[in-house]
Scaffold this active site. Structure first.
Site, PDB file in Angstrom:
ATOM      1  CB  SER A 147      -1.026  -0.046   1.294  1.00 27.93           C
ATOM      2  OG  SER A 147      -1.727  -0.948   1.346  1.00 27.93           O
ATOM      3  CE  LYS A 202      -3.888   1.042  -1.339  1.00 31.03           C
ATOM      4  NZ  LYS A 202      -4.654   0.186  -0.390  1.00 31.03           N
ATOM      5  CE1 TYR A 234      -4.223  -1.065  -5.596  1.00 27.63           C
ATOM      6  CE2 TYR A 234      -4.711  -2.792  -5.642  1.00 27.63           C
ATOM      7  CZ  TYR A 234      -4.587  -2.204  -4.725  1.00 27.63           C
ATOM      8  OH  TYR A 234      -5.169  -1.751  -3.232  1.00 27.63           O
ATOM      9  CE1 TYR A 272      -3.978  -0.445   4.721  1.00 32.98           C
ATOM     10  CE2 TYR A 272      -2.664  -0.608   6.190  1.00 32.98           C
ATOM     11  CZ  TYR A 272      -2.662  -0.996   5.510  1.00 32.98           C
ATOM     12  OH  TYR A 272      -2.252  -1.700   3.852  1.00 32.98           O
ATOM     13  CB  VAL A 319      -0.329  -6.345   3.952  1.00 33.73           C
ATOM     14  CG1 VAL A 319      -2.043  -5.152   4.591  1.00 33.73           C
ATOM     15  CG2 VAL A 319       0.053  -6.151   2.826  1.00 33.73           C
TER      16      VAL A 319
END
Lengths: 304, 304, 304, 304
Positions: free
Chosen positions: B64, B67, B189, B240, B258
């Site tokens: 992540s 991102k 992705y 998160y 993660v």
């Protein structure tokens, strides 16, 4: 003795005079081609007398109504084990943006909402060698009618645009509640939903649920207890977020589809099907809902 | 003057003494193979002095964290139009069963949750001729490091098992907020998320966000205003459901993945990256979170 | 001809042999004092034959069962205007933390959940000069039994501890769907819920709903159409989040209360009441639910 | 050197030229009486230089801004034990109908939403002998200004109409997260929210949070670590559902109130307060938000 023909004729007249006939579902492009003015109604009583009005012999896509039939076939195949993978509670969720998630820990609220019906489709895909062919035979057998068929154009159309169902199936898969590939399950599911019937065929098919599980030729596919339970699910969950309203206004178990069909019945008395493609804001056929209200008001027949 | 090396060494010692090192993410099978005992930390200050402890040069899947980089590239390509398709609010949703739906009418809450990052991926797929190659070059250019690469095994592994992301992408598609095919967007992705870096490379990459948009070689890819806004999003949405807790305990903008990586920074002062694959219950690296708390407690440095 | 007495006797035996009798509700301190071993059942058929087993003449707090009676009185007073302030959909909400908000824009999902019943209480408080006295007379009149009374200790106990109901009432007030003071409405509501009856009195009261609106002495308080609608609401909403399960397993309209009472009936056939204070995890009497399942399985009687 | 006076003057001009000044909150009747045209702004820098424009000395109800001060007092009294009863995550909930329930198992999402602030009020009521008097003294002491006072008319007005707060408090009570009587806690809470200040007093009060916990006279009430944490909460949770947007556009910690006040600051640099009673759809002062955006755009000052 109730004069059903008279009532059906007057319902058909009222329907044709209704100005606002609802809005045709346009999210499946193929369904959007139908004329909103169509209306048909057919009723069969327990003695197999038949009554019709309007376009009762014109075929339409039964869509979600097929969920009752796939549930029925799954129950026949694996019995009560079905209920380990899907619950029997009304969805009751008025909020569209949450509706995909009518699952708790991967268990859909009931088998008549999309995620629940996709789980049922997964069961059939696992248990049947030729799922699409065998399911179709199953339905033809119940109705005693070999002319019932899938509408392949509708199935293909939904496959191209049914992103919400792909979302639901993938979510189920992420929870471990889908044993087969998403694409295979949805291919079956979209065919199942594309079943085309007219009002007569629909009543012939659902005669079984009205008649304690016995089809018109007296053959049986479910136990009485299974039939009663499917009927209970239809009453509490058969009309999207309008299930309570339908029980309240009409008082019959039944099921609607976005193709504009509705089938409903009074156990041991009669089974009725209506078709009119314009929907009300809750997603049920507008004229169909009015027709059934009128029918039960005039006959004073309901399960309550 | 702060003795960063001393602090990093002591953090590394504390980490190796910690009994409970968290739980490795197992939903991507490829990630589950890593040893939970790994810990590394690297810090680069504004003068480009470097400090390391533990396995700071071992590569891991940044997941992540990528991102932030895809968001950065999308902002560079289409500017503020990004914000028509994704919002900037913290997700704040503590309920896992709803988390897929962090969309309102198809607009994801922010670009650092999965549905938001999938929309950003869709933008890149639309704008780039060779999305995977060009995105990789973009990251290599920021870091000034040609050795940065995708981990194709991880990308493939996630493609086979990322049902929740397929669900999110299909849901976005159903709302009309995905212009390309679900499979094409997710292929990009999953590659993006599979980027492998070590702690040194991670600080080299995020140096730009700490340094008002200027990379280590002084080249710029974003306006100062864009950098500040990305930094704000990292602070409010980067961890998160623990974003508030992180701002509260650590007080730095940053992003976790993660794979066990975390990168964080104090604008105009330093950028730090940690890696330890065991996660806490909220999905952030357990030892990494403790390390950053310790770092800001001992240095008394924070944006507040 | 069905031997109801035989079935009731065997149900009573099965109940006394059951090891796990459920858990007594302890959030109303006064209710927590009851012995969990109690079980009683009473059935009255359409010819007013009576059958009993167990402690069918011991009084208990009918609690939520009273909501059917207050709804009935409100319908008699203001007719269909009731439905402007409360909907008729099953609540279907499995998430406890949301359950207070089973309102959309201040309209509760149905009159049998707490917020809905509080709106009904508000209607009665507005329309009656002496609400508590007149409601009690109304119930006594239906049952033809002057000995039915409030349990003031229970009413007082709930008033001191019913914070969730105070929350719901204030929320309704904030939406403008409560015309009287919160304290006045809840004082009435807590009295209403504290009504004490035994199984015999409960069947005498609900005889009316089984018998098309005619009480045992043939007096009528509602139109046939109103009765059918209340019965539909009981079927779809009468058993908290277990309404679907109850329709599925039992197939009768009815209503349960946290005092451990359940009343259910088959229109034009019989009305049955059970009492056992231990609840299942969904909040319905554990032994009562089993008893009714057994009754309909053995008699094969259901509305489906 | 930045010419703050010039910027403030130009902000004030822009504000007076703005056609759409937002909508005054009308749910507290007393607040609805204010003129929507009002605008004031005041800035104090770390050297205690002061700059003003518009009605910077007109008092208004600070409402939710007071939540930072009660949190501050509670932290001083019981320290980190506060976090056992309230969390620190952004609320992130865009759905109004759920907003009351920003509690999980009775723990509010953060201390700056109403349910969280009510828990903080409960702590103060438990710990203080004369809660209202002592809290007022606490605020006067921070600001070094004895003229700060409650607006009793506003407190009374909200007490009569604050049903949503009564709902929240009762819900907290039902979860066991309120130790005192609802009425007593809310009486304190409504007084706290009714604090009246002008922009100058607001910056004098929040100078402490900008200045590492030291008030203008150099006295301290909190540890540096506590101040940083309160500042982090203001950044992530200070602007209702617009917190992310504010961090993104403005990049400063701060707090808004429905009375139209906003206070924000850059640690170690300056503290600014604006007042304009018209709100945007998210509930924050419309002109105030624009003013702060303009201030940080023109000065290029932000924590990022």
């Amino acid at each position: 003795m109730i004069d059903f023909q008279h009532i059906l004729t007057s319902i058909n007249e009222a329907a044709s005079n209704e100005k606002d006939k609802g809005k045709i579902a346009d999210y499946i492009p193929e369904l959007a081609k139908v004329n909103v003015d169509n209306f048909g109604i057919h009723l069969i009583d327990i003695q197999q007398n038949n009554f019709s009005a309007g376009k009762s012999d014109e075929k339409f896509s039964i869509q979600s109504i097929s969920k009752v039939l796939s549930l029925s076939m799954a129950l026949g195949l694996i019995g009560e084990k079905v209920w380990k993978r899907v619950d029997v509670e009304p969805s009751g969720d008025p909020f569209n943006h949450l509706s995909l998630l009518e699952l708790e820990n991967g268990i859909p609220r009931n088998p008549l909402i999309n995620p629940g019906a996709i789980v049922i489709a997964d069961i059939l895909v696992s248990k049947l060698e030729h799922p699409k062919e065998e399911f179709l035979s199953y339905v033809q057998n119940i109705a005693n009618d070999d002319t019932i068929a899938y509408d392949l154009g509708v199935a293909k159309s939904e496959k191209r645009t049914g992103f919400r169902n792909f979302a639901a199936a993938n979510l189920l898969k992420s929870y471990g509640n889908l044993n087969n590939d998403v694409d295979i399950v949805l291919d079956f599911y979209f065919h199942q939903c594309s079943l085309a019937m007219n009002c007569v065929q629909l009543t012939n098919t659902f005669f079984m649920f009205m008649n304690n599980g016995k089809c018109r030729r007296n053959n049986t596919l479910l136990t009485i207890s299974q039939v009663k339970r499917i009927n209970a699910i239809m009453l509490t969950c058969g009309f999207y977020d309008e299930a309570g309203e339908f029980a309240f206004e009409v008082g019959l178990p039944g099921k609607s589809g976005v193709g504009g069909g509705i089938v409903a019945f009074l156990p041991n008395k009669f089974c009725v099907a209506t078709w009119s493609p314009g929907l009300n804001p809750k997603g049920n056929s507008k004229l169909g809902m009015l027709a059934l209200e009128k029918l039960t008001t005039e006959t004073e027949l309901s399960i309550f």
